[in-house]
Design an enzyme around this catalytic site. Structure first.
Site, PDB file in Angstrom:
ATOM      1  N   SER A 102      37.353  50.608  49.465  1.00 10.86           N
ATOM      2  CA  SER A 102      38.260  50.512  47.994  1.00 10.86           C
ATOM      3  C   SER A 102      40.176  50.060  48.745  1.00 10.86           C
ATOM      4  O   SER A 102      40.118  49.412  49.339  1.00 10.86           O
ATOM      5  CB  SER A 102      38.723  51.625  46.674  1.00 10.86           C
ATOM      6  OG  SER A 102      39.273  51.008  45.245  1.00 10.86           O
ATOM      7  N   ASP A 118      39.257  45.940  47.504  1.00  7.44           N
ATOM      8  CA  ASP A 118      37.993  45.299  47.005  1.00  7.44           C
ATOM      9  C   ASP A 118      38.246  44.901  45.528  1.00  7.44           C
ATOM     10  O   ASP A 118      36.886  44.294  45.308  1.00  7.44           O
ATOM     11  CB  ASP A 118      36.861  46.718  46.758  1.00  7.44           C
ATOM     12  CG  ASP A 118      37.125  47.393  46.223  1.00  7.44           C
ATOM     13  OD1 ASP A 118      38.400  47.786  46.062  1.00  7.44           O
ATOM     14  OD2 ASP A 118      36.075  47.942  45.661  1.00  7.44           O
ATOM     15  N   LYS A 137      35.153  48.427  37.458  1.00 11.72           N
ATOM     16  CA  LYS A 137      37.001  47.848  36.587  1.00 11.72           C
ATOM     17  C   LYS A 137      36.664  46.546  37.516  1.00 11.72           C
ATOM     18  O   LYS A 137      36.083  46.442  38.597  1.00 11.72           O
ATOM     19  CB  LYS A 137      37.835  49.152  36.956  1.00 11.72           C
ATOM     20  CG  LYS A 137      37.928  49.395  38.729  1.00 11.72           C
ATOM     21  CD  LYS A 137      38.555  50.744  38.741  1.00 11.72           C
ATOM     22  CE  LYS A 137      38.377  51.820  40.008  1.00 11.72           C
ATOM     23  NZ  LYS A 137      37.850  52.434  40.025  1.00 11.72           N
ATOM     24  N   ARG A 195      40.804  46.784  41.548  1.00 12.94           N
ATOM     25  CA  ARG A 195      42.400  47.455  40.450  1.00 12.94           C
ATOM     26  C   ARG A 195      43.632  46.270  40.262  1.00 12.94           C
ATOM     27  O   ARG A 195      43.427  45.048  41.600  1.00 12.94           O
ATOM     28  CB  ARG A 195      42.920  48.335  41.799  1.00 12.94           C
ATOM     29  CG  ARG A 195      41.852  49.782  41.633  1.00 12.94           C
ATOM     30  CD  ARG A 195      42.681  50.778  42.895  1.00 12.94           C
ATOM     31  NE  ARG A 195      41.625  52.026  42.933  1.00 12.94           N
ATOM     32  CZ  ARG A 195      41.822  53.301  42.967  1.00 12.94           C
ATOM     33  NH1 ARG A 195      43.470  53.601  43.382  1.00 12.94           N
ATOM     34  NH2 ARG A 195      40.785  53.779  43.287  1.00 12.94           N
TER      35      ARG A 195
END
Length: 565
Positions: free
Chosen positions: A114, A282, A380, A285
């Site tokens: 991430s 990734d 997300k 966000r």
């Protein structure tokens, strides 16, 4: 022809316990003999791999290409029928979720840590997603962990490596391999969700007064941003920066916040750019930041929810429900109440949102950690949130032909209607586990004995008094499957509705991370002057009191947090 399956003897490794975000460790840990192979075999031992279709992708970080080949060797030997792989092993986490759902795959393996730094001396990660496109639930990750504790061998098929840079179909042993365009399916998805013609017209008609800058932080979203912002919406190449994915993210920390996305913040302020945005390693966000206007993730998801009817996807399907993670401010709750839809407060972890989405009870949700999304996928989605903002701004400006509506105007309008939740998060990274546990023990003792209840605490710097009404530990009973998640964070609640939340985070790969979340609500009646105060000013007294009550500086041996957002 037949392919020989070899059994390779191995030894177990301690600590291969995946969380919702998968297994994250330093690259050098994954490079130990048999370490990666053990974990990959454990995944296949925990799912129905015979005849399965699996998606493989990731954020392109260091150690990804060779790990894809390892997955092919082991997966093929375990009976996987078909692999769908993003070109060059690139698939953002949201794009992978979409591909799993679109192609009706049985699951996917994502190579990502991430927002954590990449490179030979930094982090790597392996994450398994299930058939709904979302992160594996605990019953699956627990199974994987148990398999890692007893593994004695793993299976492989030796075949020539697959050329991951060539789109098309090939074979690996008995398995089919389809290398797909990493970007195409995702762009098509967003075109179905948003009003691209409206956005394009707005950006074209306000090319000089409303400039856009997207910063990919050398993560996976660069090619996606180019395809959407430049190729589809007609923005100039200068509207994107740091959009070439690099294995070490250019030596940076691909986390879209005010500290690590300073490459965006500096250019936005220097060049007076009205709309800036960034995404992480990734791609799940996002940060929204315009000249002099930072949007907290809590406010961002509330504003998207409030204006959702201008987005075609929600105009057509309506809003089923809204949700946030527990530490996230209650701004979205106020929107839900006004719209008359149900809302949920869940533990941190996207899987909790996924359950509600699969049950048809949730449309839009968010986390304070810069994660925002909807039921279009089960992760997300950073670029989704950024394009949602552009869609909302384009619609607002269509209704305001003589005055440009920007980020600040949208924020002020929201605060004048709903009030403002002043919100900030303090991250204390890589602190001693001993100190972190002392802090948690103090709070747990206050919960057990109610020793802090009804006590008043004075802020020397602001003159404010804060009276504690309760200290609790957050527990969640899932309304869909009735599972219970306990000990999800400690909450100090004050009698004016303010709250301070503490969580020990497990997403780092070394040391402990303590997160402190501070929220203070100011009603719309307080007026523009109070509502428009700087966040640090609005929270100063509450933060001072929280630090004093918990003896945080003493326990963590830190005067300042690593990151403030």
């Amino acid at each position: 022809m037949g392919y020989q399956v070899k059994e390779i003897p191995t030894k177990t490794y301690d600590g291969q316990k995946p969380g919702t975000s998968g297994l994250r460790k330093r690259v050098k840990v994954f490079q130990q003999e048999h370490y990666t192979e053990n974990f990959v075999q454990a995944i296949f031992d925990s799912i129905k791999s015979e005849g399965a279709t699996l998606v493989i992708g990731g954020d392109g970080r260091y150690f990804s290409p060779e790990t894809v080949q390892t997955i092919l060797k082991i997966g093929s030997a375990n009976g996987v029928k078909k692999f769908i792989i993003g070109k060059d092993a690139i698939l953002s986490t949201p794009a992978a979720s979409n591909v799993i759902r679109k192609y009706k795959a049985d699951g996917g393996i994502l190579l990502t840590a991430s927002h954590n730094p990449g490179g030979p001396n930094n982090d790597f990660g392996i994450k398994y997603n299930v058939s709904n496109g979302g992160p594996a639930p605990e019953n699956v990750t627990n199974k994987i962990y148990e398999a890692t504790k007893t593994i004695k061998s793993y299976k492989v098929i030796e075949a020539d490596p697959v050329n991951l840079s060539k789109i098309g179909e090939t074979t690996y042993g008995p398995s089919q391999v389809q290398v797909i365009d990493s970007v195409k399916d995702y762009v098509e998805l967003l075109q179905e969700i948003f009003d691209f013609p409206l956005i394009k017209d707005f950006l074209h008609n306000n090319a000089h007064s409303f400039r856009v800058l997207f910063d990919g932080l050398h993560g996976v979203t660069g090619p996606y941003a180019r395809a959407i912002l430049v190729e589809q919406l007609g923005l100039p190449e200068a509207a994107i920066q740091n959009c070439v994915p690099l294995p070490d993210f250019g030596g940076g920390h691909p986390d879209p916040n005010l500290t690590y996305a300073d490459s965006l913040v500096k250019v936005v302020e220097k060049n007076n750019i009205q709309f800036g945005a960034a995404s992480d390693g990734d791609g799940d966000r996002n940060m929204i930041y315009g000249k002099g206007a930072f949007v907290t993730p809590s406010d961002s998801v509330a504003i998207i929810a409030d204006s959702a009817e201008v987005i075609p996807y929600f105009k057509k399907g309506g809003i089923k429900g809204l949700a946030r993670s527990m530490p996230t401010s209650k701004a979205i709750d106020l929107v839900a109440k006004k719209k008359g839809v149900e809302y949920f407060e869940v533990p941190t972890g996207w899987k909790f949102f996924g359950n509600l989405m699969d049950a048809g009870r949730l449309s839009i949700c968010g986390e304070e950690s810069f994660g925002t999304g909807s039921d279009h996928i089960r992760e997300k989605d950073g670029l989704w949130a950024i394009i949602a903002w552009l869609n909302i701004l384009a619609a607002a400006n269509k209704e305001s032909p003589n005055k440009l509506i920007g980020i600040k105007e949208l924020l002020n309008k929201h605060y004048s209607t709903y009030g403002r939740s002043f919100f900030s998060r303090y991250d204390y990274e890589e602190v001693s586990s001993e100190g972190a546990n002392k802090l948690v023990a103090l709070l747990n003792d206050a919960i057990k004995t109610s020793s802090l209840a009804n006590t008043t605490h004075h802020s020397e710097s602001t003159g404010q008094d804060y009276k504690i009404s309760s200290v609790t530990s957050f527990s969640y009973k899932d309304p869909i499957d009735s599972s219970v998640s306990a000990n999800q964070g400690q909450i100090i609640l004050f009698d004016d509705g303010s709250r301070v939340v503490f969580r020990l985070s497990g997403t780092g790969s070394a040391g402990a991370t303590v997160r402190m979340y501070v929220e203070r609500y100011v009603a719309p009646e307080a007026g523009e002057r109070e509502l428009s105060r700087d966040t640090a000013e609005g929270l100063k007294g509450l933060i001072e009191v929280a630090l004093k009550i918990t003896r945080l500086k003493e326990f963590l041996e830190r005067d300042e947090p690593t990151v403030i957002t």
